[in-house]
Design a protein around this motif. Structure first.
Motif, PDB file in Angstrom:
ATOM      1  N   VAL A 179     -16.683   2.414 -54.091  1.00 57.10           N
ATOM      2  CA  VAL A 179     -17.943   3.597 -53.704  1.00 57.10           C
ATOM      3  C   VAL A 179     -17.922   3.599 -52.297  1.00 57.10           C
ATOM      4  O   VAL A 179     -18.099   4.016 -51.254  1.00 57.10           O
ATOM      5  CB  VAL A 179     -18.897   3.449 -54.535  1.00 57.10           C
ATOM      6  CG1 VAL A 179     -20.657   3.922 -54.065  1.00 57.10           C
ATOM      7  CG2 VAL A 179     -19.187   3.237 -56.349  1.00 57.10           C
ATOM      8  N   ARG A 180     -17.724   1.723 -51.504  1.00 57.36           N
ATOM      9  CA  ARG A 180     -17.809   1.848 -50.563  1.00 57.36           C
ATOM     10  C   ARG A 180     -16.424   2.864 -49.810  1.00 57.36           C
ATOM     11  O   ARG A 180     -17.365   3.072 -48.690  1.00 57.36           O
ATOM     12  CB  ARG A 180     -17.047   0.728 -49.674  1.00 57.36           C
ATOM     13  CG  ARG A 180     -17.453   0.033 -48.363  1.00 57.36           C
ATOM     14  CD  ARG A 180     -17.382  -1.053 -48.051  1.00 57.36           C
ATOM     15  NE  ARG A 180     -15.752  -1.309 -48.646  1.00 57.36           N
ATOM     16  CZ  ARG A 180     -14.577  -0.774 -47.892  1.00 57.36           C
ATOM     17  NH1 ARG A 180     -14.388  -0.555 -46.978  1.00 57.36           N
ATOM     18  NH2 ARG A 180     -13.309  -1.464 -48.551  1.00 57.36           N
ATOM     19  N   VAL A 181     -15.460   3.665 -50.429  1.00 56.90           N
ATOM     20  CA  VAL A 181     -14.545   3.761 -49.168  1.00 56.90           C
ATOM     21  C   VAL A 181     -15.027   5.212 -49.596  1.00 56.90           C
ATOM     22  O   VAL A 181     -14.077   6.550 -49.305  1.00 56.90           O
ATOM     23  CB  VAL A 181     -13.580   3.614 -49.489  1.00 56.90           C
ATOM     24  CG1 VAL A 181     -13.076   1.875 -49.367  1.00 56.90           C
ATOM     25  CG2 VAL A 181     -12.845   3.546 -51.216  1.00 56.90           C
ATOM     26  N   LEU A 182     -15.900   6.137 -50.767  1.00 60.56           N
ATOM     27  CA  LEU A 182     -16.277   7.263 -50.998  1.00 60.56           C
ATOM     28  C   LEU A 182     -16.778   7.858 -49.530  1.00 60.56           C
ATOM     29  O   LEU A 182     -17.813   7.307 -50.078  1.00 60.56           O
ATOM     30  CB  LEU A 182     -16.375   7.451 -52.255  1.00 60.56           C
ATOM     31  CG  LEU A 182     -16.607   8.524 -53.201  1.00 60.56           C
ATOM     32  CD1 LEU A 182     -15.208   8.912 -53.248  1.00 60.56           C
ATOM     33  CD2 LEU A 182     -17.313   8.552 -55.030  1.00 60.56           C
ATOM     34  N   LYS A 183     -16.528   8.652 -49.429  1.00 61.66           N
ATOM     35  CA  LYS A 183     -17.613   9.808 -48.989  1.00 61.66           C
ATOM     36  C   LYS A 183     -18.867  10.313 -49.570  1.00 61.66           C
ATOM     37  O   LYS A 183     -18.587  10.462 -51.139  1.00 61.66           O
ATOM     38  CB  LYS A 183     -16.573  10.976 -48.500  1.00 61.66           C
ATOM     39  CG  LYS A 183     -15.218  10.955 -47.731  1.00 61.66           C
ATOM     40  CD  LYS A 183     -14.873  12.088 -46.841  1.00 61.66           C
ATOM     41  CE  LYS A 183     -13.994  11.768 -46.055  1.00 61.66           C
ATOM     42  NZ  LYS A 183     -13.198  13.392 -45.637  1.00 61.66           N
ATOM     43  N   PRO A 184     -19.700  10.591 -48.950  1.00 63.09           N
ATOM     44  CA  PRO A 184     -20.899  10.889 -50.176  1.00 63.09           C
ATOM     45  C   PRO A 184     -20.676  12.092 -50.254  1.00 63.09           C
ATOM     46  O   PRO A 184     -20.013  13.700 -49.279  1.00 63.09           O
ATOM     47  CB  PRO A 184     -21.589  11.122 -48.873  1.00 63.09           C
ATOM     48  CG  PRO A 184     -21.522   9.918 -47.992  1.00 63.09           C
ATOM     49  CD  PRO A 184     -20.117  10.085 -47.936  1.00 63.09           C
ATOM     50  N   GLY A 185     -20.858  12.498 -51.550  1.00 60.46           N
ATOM     51  CA  GLY A 185     -20.388  13.494 -52.594  1.00 60.46           C
ATOM     52  C   GLY A 185     -19.137  13.504 -52.815  1.00 60.46           C
ATOM     53  O   GLY A 185     -19.519  14.693 -53.622  1.00 60.46           O
ATOM     54  N   GLY A 186     -18.697  12.878 -52.747  1.00 63.09           N
ATOM     55  CA  GLY A 186     -17.134  12.212 -53.140  1.00 63.09           C
ATOM     56  C   GLY A 186     -17.605  12.792 -54.917  1.00 63.09           C
ATOM     57  O   GLY A 186     -18.186  11.166 -55.510  1.00 63.09           O
ATOM     58  N   MET A 187     -16.124  11.718 -55.566  1.00 64.90           N
ATOM     59  CA  MET A 187     -15.927  11.761 -57.461  1.00 64.90           C
ATOM     60  C   MET A 187     -15.476  10.072 -57.225  1.00 64.90           C
ATOM     61  O   MET A 187     -14.252  10.320 -56.847  1.00 64.90           O
ATOM     62  CB  MET A 187     -15.454  12.733 -58.205  1.00 64.90           C
ATOM     63  CG  MET A 187     -16.660  14.175 -57.952  1.00 64.90           C
ATOM     64  SD  MET A 187     -17.774  13.795 -58.218  1.00 64.90           S
ATOM     65  CE  MET A 187     -16.455  14.132 -60.568  1.00 64.90           C
ATOM     66  N   VAL A 188     -16.027   9.664 -58.392  1.00 71.31           N
ATOM     67  CA  VAL A 188     -15.178   8.344 -58.694  1.00 71.31           C
ATOM     68  C   VAL A 188     -14.453   8.795 -60.287  1.00 71.31           C
ATOM     69  O   VAL A 188     -15.330   9.129 -60.978  1.00 71.31           O
ATOM     70  CB  VAL A 188     -15.657   6.920 -58.683  1.00 71.31           C
ATOM     71  CG1 VAL A 188     -14.996   5.579 -60.103  1.00 71.31           C
ATOM     72  CG2 VAL A 188     -16.188   7.079 -57.484  1.00 71.31           C
TER      73      VAL A 188
END
Length: 251
Positions: A179-188
């Motif tokens: 989650v840290r490296v994920l952009k806001p609005g991005g998907m896991v």
């Protein structure tokens, strides 16, 4: 699919999480008996995957993972999201293995996409590089640990992992890194071994979690992700042996 209500299960499973993974538990009145198994160390796990890397490539072909992952990827809407990124989406595949999940995603995309991938196993990275290059992916591979990702905050439009979290004594720590490296609005997007006869065999051989839908949802919700969904994944003769989960980082 709309996820069921969280049943309150504890994703960290108390004091055992740092060193052991629970295998089974039974209640007898006010007593609860828990059987857990010490996890493989990170070097041991990497060495085991080095040893089976060639066999794993054959396993991926046997279960047609490049095709199997397509259905849950489409259900998650991660493909639609990535197609809207301009000029080029960036995706991180954690524990890339032989590259099946990235290859499946790329096969569904109409536009360019930049793939980054990590694995703790050097031999798996060799297998992934060969398979992903044959598939024509634009890729950047490096040996690294999902528990400490070598990337800046908010670097990727999607972060994925296939059959990785179940190997870890503390999956929430790995999710926090993702989650840290994920952009806001991005998907896991995750694919994990579920509780089944096949899952029990994997547990015995690899000392992994066998994860219920409720546990997967609890892990994602505890990571402050939203729009959580899931879909069982059929692996040929093994039946519905895995579950795909997905969720979004809030804007």
């Amino acid at each position: 699919m709309t996820p069921p209500e969280n049943n309150g299960c504890n994703p960290s499973h108390s004091a055992a999480t740092e060193q052991a993974i629970p295998m089974t538990s039974r209640r007898f009145g006010s007593w609860e008996v828990l059987i857990s198994r010490r996890v493989l160390s990170r070097p041991d796990l990497a060495n085991r995957y080095d040893t089976v890397s060639g066999k794993w490539a054959r396993t991926a072909r046997r279960f047609r993972l490049n095709a199997v992952y397509c259905k849950p990827l489409l259900a998650s809407h991660v493909v639609t999201d990535l197609m809207q990124v301009d000029p080029k989406a960036r995706v991180l595949d954690c524990g890339v293995g032989t590259g099946s999940l990235s290859i499946a995603l790329d096969s569904l995309m109409n536009g360019p996409i930049e793939f980054h991938a990590i694995d703790t196993s050097t031999e798996m990275l060799v297998q992934a590089k060969s398979a992903m290059q044959r598939a024509g992916l634009e890729l950047h591979l490096q040996q690294a640990d999902v528990m400490s990702l070598p990337y800046k905050d908010q670097s990727f439009d999607a972060v994925m992992a296939a059959h990785v979290l179940e190997h870890l004594p503390d999956p929430q720590r790995a999710l926090a890194e993702m989650v840290r490296v994920l952009k806001p609005g991005g998907m896991v997007f995750l694919c994990v071994t579920r509780r089944s006869l096949f899952g029990a065999l994997v547990q015995l051989l690899w000392r992994t979690w066998a994860i219920t839908e409720q546990e997967g949802i609890a892990w994602l919700s505890a990571s402050h992700l939203v729009e959580v969904g899931y879909q069982p994944v059929r692996l040929g003769s093994a039946g519905f042996a895995s579950t795909a989960f997905w969720a979004r980082r809030p804007h």
